[in-house]
Design a protein around this motif. Structure first.
Motif, PDB file in Angstrom:
ATOM      1  N   SER A 171      -2.405   5.329   3.699  1.00  0.00           N
ATOM      2  CA  SER A 171      -3.123   5.860   4.861  1.00  0.00           C
ATOM      3  C   SER A 171      -2.550   7.200   5.342  1.00  0.00           C
ATOM      4  CB  SER A 171      -3.120   4.849   6.007  1.00  0.00           C
ATOM      5  OG  SER A 171      -1.797   4.543   6.404  1.00  0.00           O
ATOM      6  N   ASP A 201       0.818  -1.223   0.000  1.00  0.00           N
ATOM      7  CA  ASP A 201       0.000   0.000   0.000  1.00  0.00           C
ATOM      8  C   ASP A 201       0.845   1.264   0.000  1.00  0.00           C
ATOM      9  OD1 ASP A 201       0.966  -0.335   2.549  1.00  0.00           O
ATOM     10  OD2 ASP A 201      -0.853   0.355   3.539  1.00  0.00           O
ATOM     11  N   GLU A 223      -7.569  -4.754   0.485  1.00  0.00           N
ATOM     12  CA  GLU A 223      -7.691  -3.294   0.420  1.00  0.00           C
ATOM     13  C   GLU A 223      -7.125  -2.775  -0.899  1.00  0.00           C
ATOM     14  OE1 GLU A 223      -6.067  -1.308   3.883  1.00  0.00           O
ATOM     15  OE2 GLU A 223      -6.532  -3.048   5.122  1.00  0.00           O
TER      16      GLU A 223
END
Length: 92
Positions: A86, A11, A53
């Motif tokens: 994030s 990510d 995700e």
């Protein structure tokens, strides 16, 4: 925006920070020692995401991130930040 030969993992996102402001709104020139670190930039490369995700940002997105977000990375004489998705607050 440059094409880079780096593929972030999981990510992670590679961001090219926007240049720091040179002048104030009133026209006063800001010296290098007083310039604030930019908190916006362009996404240059995106990892595949985690298993459950998928990634929200894509290459070319203009994003806002935290003041101390990411790790500085120098490639081909340019400064980039590599951070987790994030750490990105918004797409503009």
């Amino acid at each position: 925006m440059n094409k880079v030969n780096i593929k972030p993992l999981a990510d992670r996102v590679l961001v090219e920070p926007a240049p720091a402001e040179e002048k104030t709104v009133g026209g006063i020139i800001i010296p290098d020692s007083a310039k604030e670190k930019p908190q916006k930039g362009a996404v240059v490369a995106v990892g595949p995401g985690k298993k459950d995700e998928p990634m929200t940002v894509k290459v070319g997105d203009q994003v806002l991130y935290g003041k101390y977000g990411g790790t500085e990375l120098h490639l081909d004489g340019k400064l980039y930040l590599i951070m987790k998705e994030s750490d990105i607050y918004a797409i503009t």
